[in-house]
Design a protein around this motif. Structure first.
Motif, PDB file in Angstrom:
ATOM      1  N   HIS A  42      -8.999   2.033   1.167  1.00 25.44           N
ATOM      2  CA  HIS A  42      -8.637   2.211   2.583  1.00 25.44           C
ATOM      3  C   HIS A  42      -9.828   1.746   3.416  1.00 25.44           C
ATOM      4  O   HIS A  42     -10.954   2.187   3.163  1.00 25.44           O
ATOM      5  CB  HIS A  42      -8.383   3.692   2.904  1.00 25.44           C
ATOM      6  CG  HIS A  42      -7.217   4.314   2.185  1.00 25.44           C
ATOM      7  ND1 HIS A  42      -7.352   5.041   1.040  1.00 25.44           N
ATOM      8  CD2 HIS A  42      -5.897   4.316   2.485  1.00 25.44           C
ATOM      9  CE1 HIS A  42      -6.147   5.483   0.655  1.00 25.44           C
ATOM     10  NE2 HIS A  42      -5.258   5.047   1.502  1.00 25.44           N
ATOM     11  N   HIS A  48       1.326   5.452  -2.203  1.00 25.82           N
ATOM     12  CA  HIS A  48       0.864   6.472  -3.152  1.00 25.82           C
ATOM     13  C   HIS A  48       2.149   7.069  -3.731  1.00 25.82           C
ATOM     14  O   HIS A  48       2.613   8.119  -3.268  1.00 25.82           O
ATOM     15  CB  HIS A  48       0.036   7.534  -2.418  1.00 25.82           C
ATOM     16  CG  HIS A  48      -1.002   6.956  -1.484  1.00 25.82           C
ATOM     17  ND1 HIS A  48      -2.249   6.569  -1.905  1.00 25.82           N
ATOM     18  CD2 HIS A  48      -0.959   6.657  -0.159  1.00 25.82           C
ATOM     19  CE1 HIS A  48      -2.937   6.075  -0.878  1.00 25.82           C
ATOM     20  NE2 HIS A  48      -2.171   6.120   0.193  1.00 25.82           N
ATOM     21  N   ASP A  92       2.566   2.897   3.004  1.00 27.21           N
ATOM     22  CA  ASP A  92       1.684   4.057   2.876  1.00 27.21           C
ATOM     23  C   ASP A  92       2.551   5.257   2.490  1.00 27.21           C
ATOM     24  O   ASP A  92       3.637   5.095   1.965  1.00 27.21           O
ATOM     25  CB  ASP A  92       0.876   4.295   4.166  1.00 27.21           C
ATOM     26  CG  ASP A  92      -0.405   5.099   3.915  1.00 27.21           C
ATOM     27  OD1 ASP A  92      -0.709   5.424   2.744  1.00 27.21           O
ATOM     28  OD2 ASP A  92      -1.121   5.379   4.888  1.00 27.21           O
ATOM     29  N   HIS A 149      -4.953  -0.889   5.849  1.00 23.26           N
ATOM     30  CA  HIS A 149      -5.060  -0.515   7.268  1.00 23.26           C
ATOM     31  C   HIS A 149      -5.842  -1.517   8.119  1.00 23.26           C
ATOM     32  O   HIS A 149      -5.261  -2.198   8.936  1.00 23.26           O
ATOM     33  CB  HIS A 149      -5.592   0.916   7.453  1.00 23.26           C
ATOM     34  CG  HIS A 149      -4.712   1.931   6.807  1.00 23.26           C
ATOM     35  ND1 HIS A 149      -3.392   2.093   7.163  1.00 23.26           N
ATOM     36  CD2 HIS A 149      -4.935   2.819   5.796  1.00 23.26           C
ATOM     37  CE1 HIS A 149      -2.844   3.033   6.425  1.00 23.26           C
ATOM     38  NE2 HIS A 149      -3.747   3.490   5.569  1.00 23.26           N
ATOM     39  N   HIS A 170       0.830  -1.214   0.000  1.00 26.41           N
ATOM     40  CA  HIS A 170       0.000   0.000   0.000  1.00 26.41           C
ATOM     41  C   HIS A 170       0.860   1.258   0.000  1.00 26.41           C
ATOM     42  O   HIS A 170       1.644   1.489   0.917  1.00 26.41           O
ATOM     43  CB  HIS A 170      -0.926   0.034   1.221  1.00 26.41           C
ATOM     44  CG  HIS A 170      -1.763   1.270   1.289  1.00 26.41           C
ATOM     45  ND1 HIS A 170      -2.743   1.553   0.364  1.00 26.41           N
ATOM     46  CD2 HIS A 170      -1.750   2.327   2.146  1.00 26.41           C
ATOM     47  CE1 HIS A 170      -3.292   2.723   0.655  1.00 26.41           C
ATOM     48  NE2 HIS A 170      -2.712   3.208   1.736  1.00 26.41           N
TER      49      HIS A 170
HETATM   50 ZN   LIG Z   1      -3.005   5.279   1.981  1.00 27.07          ZN
END
Ligand SMILES: [Zn+2]
Length: 448
Positions: free
Chosen positions: A223, A76, A311, A260, A74
């Motif tokens: 998420h 970005h 993340d 998460h 996970h």
């Molecule tokens: Zn995220």
């Protein structure tokens, strides 16, 4: 001899007979000279092993140190360019005062391309071979990921406000359908829709994006239960938890990658296991934003596939180092439970490799060094002060070795880093461009 001087972390196994019996096998690449940590079903370790690769597939694994490449479940990636923009504030303040305005003013196709290049360099250097991403202009991210030779599960964001790329749900659907069609069957790129969350997407947006994913047999990235407020609001508005709500509207299934999963009670965890949803634990992010602690030991015991993610990299980490996440995942579980046995070294190495592959629904292809799997592997130097002596290879991987110890990275049979030299990304250019972007972004927000 280089025996035991390196650690090969690979996903997959067998083929040892090919090597042992000296049978002829045509190979494009033979990686040898170390300990092979296969992460196969029996967790076989070869003290002096080798992995034989033809095209992008492992044809044999046997004695000689290699390790399955790490899976960042996970992130970005273009947000590398916002790294350190503003930290040590609440998530709400960070989002509304800094990141949403910064994105509105700066995110375009050029931005995501440079951010992805920088992230590819950083991830390859830390032994990451596959990553799951959620951002905008994901088609450009796919092109950059492929050029870097990395494997990506790339999710185009659906969100109920005008995004930097698409301004309405209809545009998001049309863009994502083109994106899914374009990358069907690609050996490295798995295109996907990524509805952001239940707190930024309506029921219709969630269902439409899931329906599109299923039409093209693509995964769904989202998420889930990442904040206390999200859970409280869902209880108020839907009369049930985020997990139960997503289940009630038909979104959950064996194609969902849920980042998460912090606010998940026993009933939620049973649902996640039953529906074969993959979960991704992000310890750095959860600690940095004080979001809470995901019940990882419970989920693992109940049969939920749990991977690891970085993340970020802005505002919630701020780097792309999965070896650090292994270390933190184990230590966070231990201190939370006040029990040093809560999550051990082997468990977190599993989360970074084979369980990470299960969490992103790719364990048939990657996650272990086994005959027939994709040839994704890394060599880690054991000739470092922090690498010796070595009594237990999993403890070394989780607690002692660092991303900077990764020497060589092979993805799909292609060497993308050799002896710490990147071969697919122009790192100097990406670093220079990041410095230029910093000036533009700071100026756009009136910062110095
Ligand atoms: Zn995220």
């Amino acid at each position: 001899m280089t025996i035991c001087s390196r650690l090969l972390l690979a996903l997959g196994i067998l083929g040892i007979s090919l090597l042992a019996q000296g049978e002829k096998t045509s190979a494009d690449l033979i990686v040898s000279g170390g300990t092979v940590v296969t992460m196969d079903g029996a967790r076989t370790i070869y003290d002096d092993g080798a992995v034989v690769i033809k095209d992008d597939i492992i044809v044999a694994v046997g004695q000689r140190t290699e390790v399955e490449g790490f899976i960042n479940g996970h992130t970005h990636v273009p947000m590398t360019l916002f790294r350190g923009l503003h930290d040590d504030v609440t998530l709400d303040e960070w989002l509304h005062k800094y990141i949403f305005p910064a994105e509105a003013k700066n995110v375009n196709e050029d931005f995501v391309r440079w951010g992805t290049r920088l992230a590819a360099a950083e991830q390859i250097r830390s032994g990451i071979t596959t990553f799951a991403d959620m951002y905008y202009f994901e088609d450009a991210i796919a092109e950059e990921t492929k050029a870097a030779g990395m494997r990506g599960v790339l999710g185009e964001t659906f969100i109920d406000f005008p995004a930097p790329d698409n301004k309405s749900e209809a545009e998001m659907l049309a863009y994502t359908e083109r994106f899914l069609k374009r990358w069907q069957g690609d050996p490295l790129i798995h295109a996907a829709p990524a509805p952001h969350s239940i707190y930024t997407c309506s029921r219709k947006t969630l269902q439409d994006s899931a329906e599109l994913a299923r039409k093209y047999h693509a995964p769904i990235l989202i998420h889930v239960a990442e904040m206390k407020k999200e859970w409280e609001d869902s209880e108020k508005q839907n009369g049930m938890s985020p997990v139960q709500y997503l289940d009630s509207i038909g979104v959950l299934g064996p194609d969902v990658i849920a980042a998460h999963c912090i606010y998940v009670d026993e009933k939620d965890r049973m649902t996640l296991a039953q529906k074969q949803v993959g979960c991704v634990h992000n310890p750095s992010s959860n600690m940095m934003l004080a979001s809470g602690v995901s019940p990882v030991p419970e989920m693992r015991a109940e049969g939920v596939a749990v991977g690891l993610g970085t993340d970020g990299p802005a505002g919630s980490n701020n780097d792309l180092d999965l070896m650090e996440e292994m270390d933190l995942a184990a230590k966070l579980a231990k201190i939370t439970k006040m029990n040093p046995l809560a999550l051990n070294a082997k468990a977190v190495v599993e989360m970074a490799t084979i369980d990470g592959a299960k969490a992103i629904h790719m364990d048939k292809e990657i996650g272990s060094l086994e005959k027939g799997k994709k040839a994704d592997l890394i060599l880690i130097s054991l000739n470092e002060p922090n690498a010796v002596p070595m009594y237990d290879i999993y403890a070394q991987l989780a607690y002692a070795l660092k991303a900077s110890d990764v020497e060589t990275v092979v993805i799909g049979g292609r060497v993308v880093m050799r002896d710490r030299k990147l071969l697919t990304v122009n790192e100097e250019q990406a670093i220079e461009k990041a410095r230029e972007y910093k000036k533009t972004i700071a100026a756009s927000l009136g910062l110095n």
